[in-house]
Design a protein around this motif. Structure first.
Motif, PDB file in Angstrom:
ATOM      1  N   VAL A 191     -35.463 -30.090  20.429  1.00  0.00           N
ATOM      2  CA  VAL A 191     -35.652 -31.519  20.156  1.00  0.00           C
ATOM      3  C   VAL A 191     -34.743 -32.348  21.059  1.00  0.00           C
ATOM      4  O   VAL A 191     -35.149 -33.364  21.640  1.00  0.00           O
ATOM      5  CB  VAL A 191     -35.367 -31.826  18.674  1.00  0.00           C
ATOM      6  N   ALA A 192     -33.476 -31.908  21.225  1.00  0.00           N
ATOM      7  CA  ALA A 192     -32.526 -32.654  22.055  1.00  0.00           C
ATOM      8  C   ALA A 192     -33.008 -32.720  23.500  1.00  0.00           C
ATOM      9  O   ALA A 192     -32.890 -33.757  24.175  1.00  0.00           O
ATOM     10  CB  ALA A 192     -31.146 -32.000  21.989  1.00  0.00           C
ATOM     11  N   ARG A 193     -33.563 -31.628  24.002  1.00  0.00           N
ATOM     12  CA  ARG A 193     -34.047 -31.608  25.388  1.00  0.00           C
ATOM     13  C   ARG A 193     -35.208 -32.598  25.581  1.00  0.00           C
ATOM     14  O   ARG A 193     -35.248 -33.349  26.551  1.00  0.00           O
ATOM     15  CB  ARG A 193     -34.499 -30.192  25.748  1.00  0.00           C
ATOM     16  N   HIS A 194     -36.156 -32.584  24.634  1.00  0.00           N
ATOM     17  CA  HIS A 194     -37.295 -33.508  24.749  1.00  0.00           C
ATOM     18  C   HIS A 194     -36.860 -34.961  24.573  1.00  0.00           C
ATOM     19  O   HIS A 194     -37.390 -35.863  25.234  1.00  0.00           O
ATOM     20  CB  HIS A 194     -38.367 -33.153  23.712  1.00  0.00           C
ATOM     21  N   LEU A 195     -35.889 -35.207  23.686  1.00  0.00           N
ATOM     22  CA  LEU A 195     -35.396 -36.578  23.507  1.00  0.00           C
ATOM     23  C   LEU A 195     -34.755 -37.092  24.789  1.00  0.00           C
ATOM     24  O   LEU A 195     -34.928 -38.255  25.170  1.00  0.00           O
ATOM     25  CB  LEU A 195     -34.386 -36.636  22.355  1.00  0.00           C
ATOM     26  N   ALA A 196     -33.998 -36.226  25.468  1.00  0.00           N
ATOM     27  CA  ALA A 196     -33.363 -36.632  26.727  1.00  0.00           C
ATOM     28  C   ALA A 196     -34.418 -36.977  27.780  1.00  0.00           C
ATOM     29  O   ALA A 196     -34.290 -37.970  28.510  1.00  0.00           O
ATOM     30  CB  ALA A 196     -32.434 -35.522  27.224  1.00  0.00           C
ATOM     31  N   ASN A 197     -35.479 -36.165  27.858  1.00  0.00           N
ATOM     32  CA  ASN A 197     -36.540 -36.439  28.838  1.00  0.00           C
ATOM     33  C   ASN A 197     -37.270 -37.743  28.525  1.00  0.00           C
ATOM     34  O   ASN A 197     -37.550 -38.546  29.420  1.00  0.00           O
ATOM     35  CB  ASN A 197     -37.536 -35.273  28.869  1.00  0.00           C
TER      36      ASN A 197
END
Length: 744
Positions: A41-47
């Motif tokens: 989730v953190a990776r997609h939020l950053a993108n």
């Protein structure tokens, strides 16, 4: 494979969740809601944050993510009433529209890459736009943020909003609108724009405007709801959503079938689409094109959902085709009963079985029709309500069983109608399309058109009602909007009228009645608009109407007579209308008195002629030059000294007409730099080679915004033996005077 597919859909699931959660959520809440690991989730939020789809807010140690509402910058570049400047997150100018360059009076190279605090235009400092832009980027100022003020003698409106550029980077767009001379007009336009947006928002039809490249530039809420999104998310998409390129081409070909029908709607085109939830729907689309100067500007598309109509037509077809089969079936059953009277038990079983089939058909029918089917008992409590009721008022059919009609009626908005409906229920009489207010779960009022017939038992006793109800809330709201719009037109200061083809009025607002001397009690249908056209202008007016019939409208200035015979110059718009169903035609017109404007233009022309005459009779040489040194205007004295006509001089560099052009060019630059008046002596060369000595003064002039506009110069011919000639003995050469530093 399944894991990869889930990974690919995670960004869309995050966006869908945050859309339902406008206050935002942190990583833990999103991970728990979606059932996805925190790291993923953190990776997609950053993108998503990096490409501008999400905004990040910090609440202590807690990071909150919300949906970002940014508009593509290229949409502002076509905004006709204001210029747009796009600043990136470093507060450097990244993009700028042509309209902004016109308003600011500079070139694109002057702005691109410049820091906001270094911009030469005073409005960025006087209105403190630098700190406001930083506040928007830091999420400390809500948007859109509007600033108004007077800068350099101009009244400006500045609107700042988050935006996204074509390279997917984010920033802030500053939209500058010059409202100096049009504040009242702009206020009217804003009201009309709000009304247009409200109509777009409330319309049940789908509305989408495509540019010349088939990209969506405007869409309404009805179209966006079909795809469970917001209208702004449709802006920039290629083509109409879910409509195949072939169907879009068919719509365009129909709209372009006749090259002389610009602005007229095409024949309707029916298309089959698949919505975001996988359902198949049928739509009908109309289109008309808008051209400007013979070039396609946009394609206006209007559509509607005809799925229910298709279903109803199919249902009628099936009913009609099955009716004969049902009659044959019943006939065969009767023959079988007569034939098998001795087998009465078997016959009863067949009847019971057929009854079960009929009940199943009825049950399925009630669940597929668009109307709400209801039934009550003798005490008016619900004994049956179809599931369609939940879509309208938010209550399930199970929650309504046993409740009374009286519990649902909203008497706070339509007390008289509510009392009439209750009285009719109690009387046990048939109910015929009675409009009744019903309160929904969320407290809002929904309007229903209710019909029903009483159920009478074998003993002729009243046993309740059975009937249908149609949700007509949107139709009622549209009627209210039409009434409000008519009130606005009626109170408008301009004349608004509708006339038949023979010129007789069908509608005339209050301003029109006053102008034409018609009281509120007068029958306007007996008054003819042609009688207010001067006889000398009658044929010309018919030609204007013919042009409106040909291209859809005519716009320009004309003259009409008031009720007392006074000729009034007016600005007028004539629009041609034709009902497709009735084939009847009529004209609408808006008329504005322009007497004051024409008087002002006449005064301005007189003042210009007076000023020009003063310049021409002056024996001295008078000329104006642009900043680049191009001749803007000269008087007759200059024509005599150079030997060239005024039209030949204008547009040429004036340095070439002096014997020392380089020194004159240096003097020109010095005047622009200092801004003050500078005296000079020089020689002007006639086209036949004759040189004329002159003495003069040059001074720079600016516009109201203090921007340098050019140089104003006067000169006098030095006559032989004159004081000026004596003064020039042992003269200071022009280049010597230029080398001398200015005083102070």
């Amino acid at each position: 494979m399944a894991s990869s597919m889930k990974e690919n859909t995670t960004p869309q699931r995050i966006l869908s969740y945050l859309k339902e959660c406008p206050e935002g959520a942190n990583i833990i809440e999103i991970s728990k809601q979606l059932g996805v690991g925190r790291n993923q989730v953190a990776r997609h939020l950053a993108n998503l944050s990096q490409v501008g789809r999400l905004d990040l807010f910090t609440d202590g140690n807690n990071k909150i993510y919300r949906l970002a509402h940014r508009i593509p910058f290229h949409l502002f570049s076509v905004y006709p009433k204001g210029g747009a400047i796009g600043f990136n997150r470093s507060l450097l100018v990244q993009e700028v529209s042509e309209r902004a360059l016109t308003i600011l009076g500079c070139s694109e190279s002057d702005l691109i890459g410049t820091w906001i605090e270094d911009l030469p235009q005073p409005l960025f400092q006087e209105l403190n736009l630098g700190s406001v832009t930083r506040g928007i980027l830091d999420e400390k100022i809500s948007t859109p943020h509007t600033v108004t003020g007077e800068v350099g003698g101009r009244f400006l409106e500045i609107s700042l909003s988050p935006c996204i550029f074509d390279d997917s980077t984010t920033g802030v767009v500053v939209v500058i609108s010059d409202l100096s001379d049009t504040e009242k007009i702009l206020e009217t336009e804003r009201l009309l724009s709000d009304r247009f947006d409200a109509l777009m928002r409330e319309s049940e039809e789908f509305i989408a405007d495509l540019d010349a490249n088939d990209r969506i530039i405007r869409a309404n809420y009805a179209l966006a709801r079909c795809f469970d999104t917001d209208p702004t998310n449709l802006i920039g998409l290629l083509g109409l959503p879910s409509i195949s390129p072939e169907d879009l081409l068919l719509i365009k070909q129909t709209a372009f079938s006749d090259p002389n029908t610009s602005g007229r709607t095409s024949a309707p085109v029916e298309v089959r689409v698949i919505t975001h939830d996988g359902k198949i729907r049928y739509q009908k689309w109309l289109a008309y094109r808008e051209e400007r100067n013979g070039i396609l500007w946009s394609l206006h598309c209007i559509g509607s959902d005809i799925t229910e109509q298709k279903i109803q037509d199919e249902r009628i077809r099936l009913y009609e085709s099955g009716l004969s089969a049902i009659v044959d079936e019943r006939t065969n059953e009767l023959r079988e009963i007569i034939k098998n009277l001795k087998s009465q038990i078997d016959g009863l079983q067949r009847i019971e079985q057929q009854q079960y089939i009929n009940e199943s058909r009825y049950s399925r029918l009630t669940e597929t029709v668009s109307e709400i089917i209801w039934e009550t008992g003798e005490e008016h409590q619900f004994t049956y309500v179809s599931d369609k009721v939940q879509e309208s008022i938010g209550k399930t059919s199970e929650n309504l069983i046993g409740k009374h009609f009286f519990d649902l009626i909203d008497d706070s908005v339509g007390q008289a109608r509510a009392l009439d409906f209750v009285s009719l229920l109690i009387s046990g009489k048939p109910i015929d399309r009675m409009v009744t207010p019903i309160r929904s779960v969320d407290g809002s009022t929904r309007w229903f058109e209710i019909s029903g017939v009483p159920n009478i038992g074998p003993d002729e006793s009243f046993q309740g009602y059975c009937g249908i109800a149609n949700d007509i809330t949107e139709r009622v709201l549209q009627d209210e909007l039409k009434t409000e719009l008519l009130s606005i037109i009626e109170s408008a200061a301009h004349i608004v009228a509708i006339t038949r083809e023979d010129g007789f009025f069908s509608y005339l607002n209050k301003a029109g009645r006053k102008f034409f001397g018609l009281s509120n009690k007068s029958d306007i249908t007996k008054a003819c608009f042609f009688s207010f056209i001067p006889e000398s202008d009658y044929q010309d007016y018919l030609a204007k109407r013919a042009e409106a019939v040909e291209i859809g409208y005519w716009m320009g200035d004309s003259t009409i007579m008031s009720y007392d015979g006074t000729l009034i110059p007016v600005s007028q718009i004539i629009q041609y209308h034709r009902h497709e169903s009735t084939k009847k035609s009529y004209f609408s017109t808006i008329i504005r008195d322009i007497s004051d404007r024409l008087a002002f233009e006449q005064e301005l022309a007189t003042a210009y002629e007076y000023s020009r005459m003063l310049t021409e009779v002056n024996p001295d040489l008078i000329a104006t030059f642009s900043v680049e040194g191009k001749i803007l205007d000269v008087n007759a004295a200059v024509e005599r000294v150079t030997g060239y006509h005024r039209q030949k001089l204008i547009g040429n560099e004036y340095f070439q007409f002096f014997s020392e052009p380089e020194e004159i060019k240096t003097l020109h630059g010095k005047v622009l730099t200092q801004g003050s008046a500078i005296e000079f002596t020089a020689e002007i060369t006639h086209k036949n080679g004759r040189k004329t000595p002159v003495i003069g003064r040059s001074v720079a002039f600016r516009d109201q915004s203090k921007n340098m506009r050019g140089v104003f110069a006067t000169a006098r011919i030095i006559q032989p033996g004159s004081e000026e000639k004596s003064r020039e003995k042992g003269p200071k050469k022009l280049k010597d005077k230029l080398r001398k530093p200015p005083p102070g």
